[in-house]
Design an enzyme around this catalytic site. Structure first.
Site, short mmCIF file in Angstrom:
data_model
loop_
_atom_site.label_atom_id
_atom_site.label_comp_id
_atom_site.label_asym_id
_atom_site.label_seq_id
_atom_site.Cartn_x
_atom_site.Cartn_y
_atom_site.Cartn_z
CG ASN A 1 -10.08 4.63 0.52
OD1 ASN A 1 -9.92 3.69 -0.25
ND2 ASN A 1 -9.07 5.36 0.97
CE LYS B 1 -4.91 1.09 4.76
NZ LYS B 1 -4.66 1.96 3.57
CG ASP B 2 -12.37 -2.97 6.49
OD1 ASP B 2 -12.08 -2.27 5.51
OD2 ASP B 2 -12.99 -2.53 7.48
NE ARG B 3 -9.33 1.51 2.23
CZ ARG B 3 -9.16 2.08 3.41
NH1 ARG B 3 -9.97 1.75 4.41
NH2 ARG B 3 -8.20 2.97 3.62
CG HIS C 1 -2.56 4.71 -3.44
ND1 HIS C 1 -1.62 5.17 -2.55
CD2 HIS C 1 -3.51 4.08 -2.69
CE1 HIS C 1 -1.97 4.86 -1.33
NE2 HIS C 1 -3.12 4.18 -1.38
CG HIS D 1 -2.86 8.24 -1.78
ND1 HIS D 1 -4.12 7.69 -1.94
CD2 HIS D 1 -2.45 7.86 -0.54
CE1 HIS D 1 -4.43 6.99 -0.86
NE2 HIS D 1 -3.45 7.08 0.02
CG ASP E 1 -2.13 0.82 1.13
OD1 ASP E 1 -2.06 1.89 0.51
OD2 ASP E 1 -3.18 0.41 1.67
CG HIS F 1 -1.40 8.52 4.54
ND1 HIS F 1 -1.76 9.48 3.61
CD2 HIS F 1 -2.04 7.38 4.17
CE1 HIS F 1 -2.57 8.93 2.72
NE2 HIS F 1 -2.76 7.67 3.03
CB THR G 1 -6.68 2.11 -0.08
OG1 THR G 1 -5.53 2.82 0.36
CG2 THR G 1 -6.55 0.65 0.32
#
Length: 546
Positions: A99, A160-162, A352, A486, A37, A308, A78
């Site tokens: 997101n 992350k769940d996603r 990304h 981003h 990520d 970040h 993401t």
């Protein structure tokens, strides 16, 4: 008689070999998809001399490197990134436009993987109300499972769940993600009723607690980080209980004031625990041990969190990548042992990139800055009141898009397309906006268009996206309290690493322009399965071999 017997035996052996070949399809035992990520390709080369021979360097030396791979849509977030990698399509088709986004039918913000019809498996929180249902197309994993009547196993894992649910797809056997409230990995009853025994055993080790009682030390001497910058940087996140963002970090001392195990993602140990879980998943699910190809989709979330909060020029990011290199090496070694060297296929990419930290850039007289996004919606609404009268004409300004109250505007008798154009023209009066496009422009645009306009068209979903899309000047981002972010269609956000390694992959390198949507079609060709239902990319010839 002997000759006839030998002939019959040879025929039988041939038939047996053909039967196995047809069932196995001369395919890898396992596909391992790795998303790092927020990884910019430069991190492969900037730190290469400090990497081991067994991690990133193994993938680059013995694998195939597509050095000029890009996301071909806006916005680069993401959720859309993970979805585009595994579906071979863009938000205009797969529907994951951010997101979160303003849901016009629900009149509220909506999370890309939310599904309140399902409940958490693994604890009593609501952090498992997740599924891939908002993704409108199939994934590589879906097509792989359908190709053999669902006998392949597909599992997604991430902090992350996603990052777990979207890549795993609609028909996945399982997806697991980290619950930052209690330090365990959980799932959703979309996949299962209870966590499998091996996962319960994994959670019982409380690895997150163990890692958060350690000290984050530099991997090398401080002088080895001089290619990055000063350790004490004013744009970096300072943990509560600390006065500077400098090494070493005694995590045991500061964890209670910074989210406890929830701050795991801001340390390299977020990567460590994911590799721990990957190994446990391979073993627990017996991935790569069956007759048909299995798939593990894993996403390293920690590089995004550290990126970040500290920025691309941070010593923290540099050291995290050195430690991630060791974790990649550990994972490859485990795959060699459990699945067999040359028997598995790996691809590694990103979801990304990231902009240079604007504060860092501005200090060095580079074009960069911040856009006051929170105030923009109010400002646009005040402008519209001069045209339409009193009212709340703007429902949201988010993801660089204006969402208008369409019903209220149509009740005035005004033409919606005209109002969209007025808003688009007005926004260009603000500083540091490069371009604006109306919904009409994007809905009627050419999907194959080049440049930023083409990126916006491929990222625009007619039912889910807004009324006006804006493009900031290069280097400008929404005002934030941390180092960088981003979302744009500029190279720093679109350029992604793409490495192929293992089964049937010949060592090599290509600087030919490729899009991220080529990954899924390439995998589909290698596995001899159908392309995902919305795929728009084309297979990479150098990788598939024809």
């Amino acid at each position: 008689m002997i000759k006839k017997t030998l002939t019959a035996l040879a025929i039988a052996l041939t038939i047996g070999t053909q039967t196995f070949a047809q069932a196995n399809g001369d395919k890898p035992k396992m596909v391992v998809g790795i998303i790092v990520d927020q990884m910019r390709p430069e991190y492969l080369y900037k730190y290469q001399h400090q990497y081991s021979e067994d991690g990133f360097n193994r993938l680059m030396t013995d694998g195939f490197n597509n050095t000029n791979t890009h996301f071909n849509y806006i916005p680069t977030y993401t959720g859309p990134g993970h979805t585009s990698v595994y579906t071979g399509s863009t938000p205009a088709i797969h529907g994951i436009i951010g997101n979160t986004w303003f849901n016009k039918s629900l009149n509220r913000f909506f999370y890309c993987a939310e599904d309140t019809t399902h409940n958490t498996v693994g604890n009593d929180t609501k952090n498992g109300q997740i599924s891939p249902k908002n993704m409108l197309v199939t994934t590589i994993g879906d097509e792989l499972r359908m190709s053999n009547n669902y006998q392949s196993k597909v599992v997604g894992i991430s902090l992350k769940d996603r990052g777990a649910a979207l890549p795993a797809g609609h028909t996945a056997n399982a997806a697991y993600w980290f619950d930052f409230s209690d330090g365990k990995f959980i799932s959703s009853d979309y996949y299962m009723d209870t966590l499998p025994d091996w996962m319960q055993s994994f959670n019982s080790k409380r690895l997150a607690d163990q890692y958060m009682d350690q000290t984050w030390e530099l991997s090398l001497e401080a002088s080895a980080y001089d290619i990055t910058g000063e350790d004490d940087n004013p744009m970096e996140h300072i943990f509560d209980g600390r006065h500077t963002a400098t090494f070493p970090y005694n995590l045991k001392e500061i964890r209670k004031d910074n989210g406890d195990v929830g701050m795991l993602n801001l340390t390299p140990y977020g990567n460590t625990i994911l590799v721990d879980l990957a190994m446990a998943t391979i073993d627990g699910e017996q991935l790569g041990q069956g007759e048909f190809t299995d798939m593990l989709a894993l996403s390293f979330s920690t590089p995004d969190a550290i990126g970040h909060n500290f920025g691309p020029q941070a010593v923290e990011l540099h050291d995290m990548y050195l430690k991630l290199d060791q974790e990649i090496a550990r994972l490859l070694s485990y795959l060699d042992e459990k699945v067999g060297e040359g028997e598995y296929l790996v691809f590694l990419t990103s979801d990304h990139g990231a902009a240079n930290a604007p504060k860092h850039a501005m200090e060095r007289k580079l074009p960069a800055g911040f856009i006051p996004e929170k105030e923009l919606g109010d400002s646009i609404n005040i402008f519209l009141q001069t045209k339409l009268g009193d009212g709340s004409w703007v429902k949201s300004y988010s993801n660089q898009q204006v969402f208008l109250d369409r019903e209220a505007i149509m009740e005035t008798g005004e033409d919606l397309a005209k109002v969209q154009r007025i808003v688009a023209d007005h926004i260009l009066n603000y500083d540091n906006f490069a371009a604006t496009y109306t919904a009409y422009d994007l809905q009627n645009g050419d999907y194959g268009a080049e440049g930023l306009r083409g990126h916006l068209i491929r990222g625009y979903h007619q039912k889910r996206s807004g009324d006006v899309a804006a493009v900031y000047d290069p280097g400008y981002i929404g005002k934030i309290s941390y180092a960088t972010t981003h979302s744009s269609g500029y190279n720093y956000d679109t350029h992604a690493p793409l490495l192929w390694y293992g089964w049937n992959i010949e060592a090599g390198k290509s600087s030919k322009y490729e899009t991220i949507t080529s990954i899924a079609p390439t995998i589909s060709q290698l596995l001899q399965i159908s392309l995902p239902s919305g795929a728009t990319g084309t297979p990479i010839k150098e990788v598939v071999g024809f």
